[in-house]
Design a protein around this motif. Sequence first.
Motif, PDB file in Angstrom:
ATOM      1  N   LYS A  10       0.829  -1.202   0.000  1.00 14.09           N
ATOM      2  CA  LYS A  10       0.000   0.000   0.000  1.00 14.09           C
ATOM      3  C   LYS A  10       0.870   1.261   0.000  1.00 14.09           C
ATOM      4  O   LYS A  10       2.089   1.181   0.214  1.00 14.09           O
ATOM      5  CB  LYS A  10      -0.924  -0.034   1.232  1.00 14.09           C
ATOM      6  CG  LYS A  10      -1.916  -1.204   1.217  1.00 14.09           C
ATOM      7  CD  LYS A  10      -2.851  -1.159   2.426  1.00 14.09           C
ATOM      8  CE  LYS A  10      -3.850  -2.309   2.390  1.00 14.09           C
ATOM      9  NZ  LYS A  10      -4.827  -2.242   3.501  1.00 14.09           N
ATOM     10  N   TYR A  50     -13.043  -2.821  -2.980  1.00 12.79           N
ATOM     11  CA  TYR A  50     -13.535  -2.736  -1.599  1.00 12.79           C
ATOM     12  C   TYR A  50     -15.063  -2.701  -1.546  1.00 12.79           C
ATOM     13  O   TYR A  50     -15.631  -2.069  -0.665  1.00 12.79           O
ATOM     14  CB  TYR A  50     -12.947  -1.499  -0.918  1.00 12.79           C
ATOM     15  CG  TYR A  50     -11.478  -1.632  -0.567  1.00 12.79           C
ATOM     16  CD1 TYR A  50     -11.008  -2.722   0.165  1.00 12.79           C
ATOM     17  CD2 TYR A  50     -10.562  -0.654  -0.948  1.00 12.79           C
ATOM     18  CE1 TYR A  50      -9.657  -2.838   0.500  1.00 12.79           C
ATOM     19  CE2 TYR A  50      -9.209  -0.769  -0.612  1.00 12.79           C
ATOM     20  CZ  TYR A  50      -8.769  -1.869   0.110  1.00 12.79           C
ATOM     21  OH  TYR A  50      -7.449  -1.984   0.457  1.00 12.79           O
ATOM     22  N   HIS A  53     -16.811  -3.068   1.653  1.00  9.50           N
ATOM     23  CA  HIS A  53     -16.679  -2.005   2.659  1.00  9.50           C
ATOM     24  C   HIS A  53     -17.527  -0.780   2.308  1.00  9.50           C
ATOM     25  O   HIS A  53     -17.535   0.205   3.046  1.00  9.50           O
ATOM     26  CB  HIS A  53     -15.218  -1.566   2.798  1.00  9.50           C
ATOM     27  CG  HIS A  53     -14.342  -2.605   3.433  1.00  9.50           C
ATOM     28  ND1 HIS A  53     -14.637  -3.215   4.632  1.00  9.50           N
ATOM     29  CD2 HIS A  53     -13.172  -3.163   3.022  1.00  9.50           C
ATOM     30  CE1 HIS A  53     -13.692  -4.082   4.940  1.00  9.50           C
ATOM     31  NE2 HIS A  53     -12.801  -4.086   3.970  1.00  9.50           N
ATOM     32  N   LEU A  62     -10.457   5.327   3.261  1.00 11.12           N
ATOM     33  CA  LEU A  62      -9.678   4.171   2.760  1.00 11.12           C
ATOM     34  C   LEU A  62      -9.341   4.376   1.284  1.00 11.12           C
ATOM     35  O   LEU A  62      -8.195   4.181   0.862  1.00 11.12           O
ATOM     36  CB  LEU A  62     -10.497   2.885   2.965  1.00 11.12           C
ATOM     37  CG  LEU A  62      -9.955   1.618   2.319  1.00 11.12           C
ATOM     38  CD1 LEU A  62      -8.586   1.247   2.876  1.00 11.12           C
ATOM     39  CD2 LEU A  62     -10.938   0.446   2.530  1.00 11.12           C
ATOM     40  N   THR A  92      -5.335  -7.229  10.772  1.00 13.11           N
ATOM     41  CA  THR A  92      -5.494  -5.874  10.221  1.00 13.11           C
ATOM     42  C   THR A  92      -4.778  -4.789  11.022  1.00 13.11           C
ATOM     43  O   THR A  92      -4.073  -3.955  10.454  1.00 13.11           O
ATOM     44  CB  THR A  92      -7.001  -5.515  10.141  1.00 13.11           C
ATOM     45  OG1 THR A  92      -7.652  -6.515   9.362  1.00 13.11           O
ATOM     46  CG2 THR A  92      -7.217  -4.164   9.495  1.00 13.11           C
ATOM     47  N   ARG A 103       2.767  -6.819   9.351  1.00 10.36           N
ATOM     48  CA  ARG A 103       2.109  -5.725  10.083  1.00 10.36           C
ATOM     49  C   ARG A 103       2.604  -5.668  11.528  1.00 10.36           C
ATOM     50  O   ARG A 103       2.744  -4.596  12.113  1.00 10.36           O
ATOM     51  CB  ARG A 103       0.590  -5.908  10.040  1.00 10.36           C
ATOM     52  CG  ARG A 103       0.011  -5.638   8.651  1.00 10.36           C
ATOM     53  CD  ARG A 103      -1.390  -6.175   8.520  1.00 10.36           C
ATOM     54  NE  ARG A 103      -2.018  -5.779   7.259  1.00 10.36           N
ATOM     55  CZ  ARG A 103      -3.101  -6.363   6.777  1.00 10.36           C
ATOM     56  NH1 ARG A 103      -3.681  -7.361   7.455  1.00 10.36           N
ATOM     57  NH2 ARG A 103      -3.618  -5.963   5.634  1.00 10.36           N
ATOM     58  N   GLN A 110      -4.374   0.950  12.010  1.00 10.94           N
ATOM     59  CA  GLN A 110      -5.420   0.087  11.459  1.00 10.94           C
ATOM     60  C   GLN A 110      -5.573   0.315   9.961  1.00 10.94           C
ATOM     61  O   GLN A 110      -5.746  -0.625   9.205  1.00 10.94           O
ATOM     62  CB  GLN A 110      -6.744   0.388  12.161  1.00 10.94           C
ATOM     63  CG  GLN A 110      -7.920  -0.419  11.636  1.00 10.94           C
ATOM     64  CD  GLN A 110      -9.124  -0.348  12.542  1.00 10.94           C
ATOM     65  OE1 GLN A 110      -9.195   0.492  13.437  1.00 10.94           O
ATOM     66  NE2 GLN A 110     -10.076  -1.222  12.345  1.00 10.94           N
ATOM     67  N   GLN A 111      -5.508   1.588   9.558  1.00 12.62           N
ATOM     68  CA  GLN A 111      -5.681   1.889   8.130  1.00 12.62           C
ATOM     69  C   GLN A 111      -4.367   1.793   7.362  1.00 12.62           C
ATOM     70  O   GLN A 111      -4.304   1.186   6.302  1.00 12.62           O
ATOM     71  CB  GLN A 111      -6.273   3.287   7.935  1.00 12.62           C
ATOM     72  CG  GLN A 111      -6.527   3.581   6.464  1.00 12.62           C
ATOM     73  CD  GLN A 111      -7.276   4.882   6.264  1.00 12.62           C
ATOM     74  OE1 GLN A 111      -6.699   5.969   6.276  1.00 12.62           O
ATOM     75  NE2 GLN A 111      -8.574   4.766   6.114  1.00 12.62           N
ATOM     76  N   ASN A 113      -1.892  -0.075   7.086  1.00  8.52           N
ATOM     77  CA  ASN A 113      -1.390  -1.390   7.516  1.00  8.52           C
ATOM     78  C   ASN A 113      -0.545  -2.071   6.437  1.00  8.52           C
ATOM     79  O   ASN A 113      -0.434  -3.289   6.401  1.00  8.52           O
ATOM     80  CB  ASN A 113      -2.528  -2.272   8.017  1.00  8.52           C
ATOM     81  CG  ASN A 113      -3.566  -2.553   6.959  1.00  8.52           C
ATOM     82  OD1 ASN A 113      -3.444  -2.096   5.827  1.00  8.52           O
ATOM     83  ND2 ASN A 113      -4.571  -3.316   7.313  1.00  8.52           N
ATOM     84  N   ILE A 115      -0.047  -3.446   3.722  1.00  3.35           N
ATOM     85  CA  ILE A 115      -0.124  -4.528   2.755  1.00  3.35           C
ATOM     86  C   ILE A 115      -1.554  -5.028   2.631  1.00  3.35           C
ATOM     87  O   ILE A 115      -2.321  -4.992   3.594  1.00  3.35           O
ATOM     88  CB  ILE A 115       0.842  -5.661   3.213  1.00  3.35           C
ATOM     89  CG1 ILE A 115       1.010  -6.711   2.141  1.00  3.35           C
ATOM     90  CG2 ILE A 115       0.464  -6.275   4.527  1.00  3.35           C
ATOM     91  CD1 ILE A 115       2.208  -7.602   2.378  1.00  3.35           C
TER      92      ILE A 115
HETATM   93  P1  CMP Z   1      -7.328  -4.638   4.600  1.00  7.77           P
HETATM   94  O1  CMP Z   1      -7.796  -5.601   5.621  1.00  7.77           O
HETATM   95  O2  CMP Z   1      -6.255  -4.962   3.654  1.00  7.77           O
HETATM   96  O3  CMP Z   1      -8.606  -4.182   3.737  1.00  7.77           O
HETATM   97  C1  CMP Z   1      -9.504  -3.220   4.200  1.00  7.77           C
HETATM   98  C2  CMP Z   1      -8.715  -2.048   4.681  1.00  7.77           C
HETATM   99  O4  CMP Z   1      -9.489  -1.014   5.232  1.00  7.77           O
HETATM  100  C3  CMP Z   1      -7.833  -2.487   5.851  1.00  7.77           C
HETATM  101  O5  CMP Z   1      -6.832  -3.316   5.366  1.00  7.77           O
HETATM  102  C4  CMP Z   1      -7.402  -1.156   6.387  1.00  7.77           C
HETATM  103  O6  CMP Z   1      -6.394  -0.553   5.577  1.00  7.77           O
HETATM  104  C5  CMP Z   1      -8.704  -0.377   6.224  1.00  7.77           C
HETATM  105  N1  CMP Z   1      -9.530  -0.375   7.442  1.00  7.77           N
HETATM  106  C6  CMP Z   1     -10.162  -1.418   8.007  1.00  7.77           C
HETATM  107  N2  CMP Z   1     -10.869  -1.032   9.077  1.00  7.77           N
HETATM  108  C7  CMP Z   1     -10.684   0.310   9.171  1.00  7.77           C
HETATM  109  C8  CMP Z   1     -11.161   1.312  10.067  1.00  7.77           C
HETATM  110  N3  CMP Z   1     -11.991   1.003  11.068  1.00  7.77           N
HETATM  111  N4  CMP Z   1     -10.742   2.560   9.880  1.00  7.77           N
HETATM  112  C9  CMP Z   1      -9.941   2.883   8.846  1.00  7.77           C
HETATM  113  N5  CMP Z   1      -9.454   1.964   7.961  1.00  7.77           N
HETATM  114  C10 CMP Z   1      -9.827   0.710   8.134  1.00  7.77           C
END
Ligand code: CMP
Length: 155
Positions: A10, A50, A53, A62, A92, A103, A110-111, A113, A115
């Motif tokens: 990322k 995504y 999401h 994101l 995550t 990670r 969290q965001q 992260n 990869i």
């Molecule tokens: P990943 O699991 O690769 O795919 C979804 C991505 O959304 C996750 O990695 C994070 O980069 C981002 N993400 C997930 N949850 C949150 C959150 N609560 N707030 C911000 N970003 C998030």
Amino acid sequence: MLQKTVVLVKPDGLQRGLIGNIISRFEKKGLKLVGLKMTRLTDEILDHWYIHHKGKSFFKSLKDFMKSYPIVAMVWEGMESVAAVRLMCGITKGYEAEPGSIRGDYGLSQQFNLIHASDSAESAQKEIDLLFAPGELFEYDKGEYLYLYSEEERA
Ligand code: CMP
């Protein structure tokens, strides 16, 4: 079963100078690199990528994050590679991810992260179709397979 899986470094991984380290980990694991490119993600791709999401509070942020700088996209092949690669990424949230995972070793967010890794063989195929043209994936023999897998596993 031999599977293909998609990994993205990322924008934060690019900025943090972790591309080589991340590629090296997957190479050392024995995974076979069958596709590799640097690209910039678009709204169109991310809306598909995504889709699960969509509607969540962090969806726009994101997408903005994933568009902010180029990413490095890879396709890795190997035995049960979808699960194996996700284990190597860690969970995550960087602050909860196991030390030893990517990670867990390099992040606290969290965001941000570092990869992405496909969560199933079906997602991997969808992600390959979104990012790679057919001629951008390669088939070749890897001598290492003779020492990496038993004859039954290779069959
Ligand atoms: P990943 O699991 O690769 O795919 C979804 C991505 O959304 C996750 O990695 C994070 O980069 C981002 N993400 C997930 N949850 C949150 C959150 N609560 N707030 C911000 N970003 C998030």
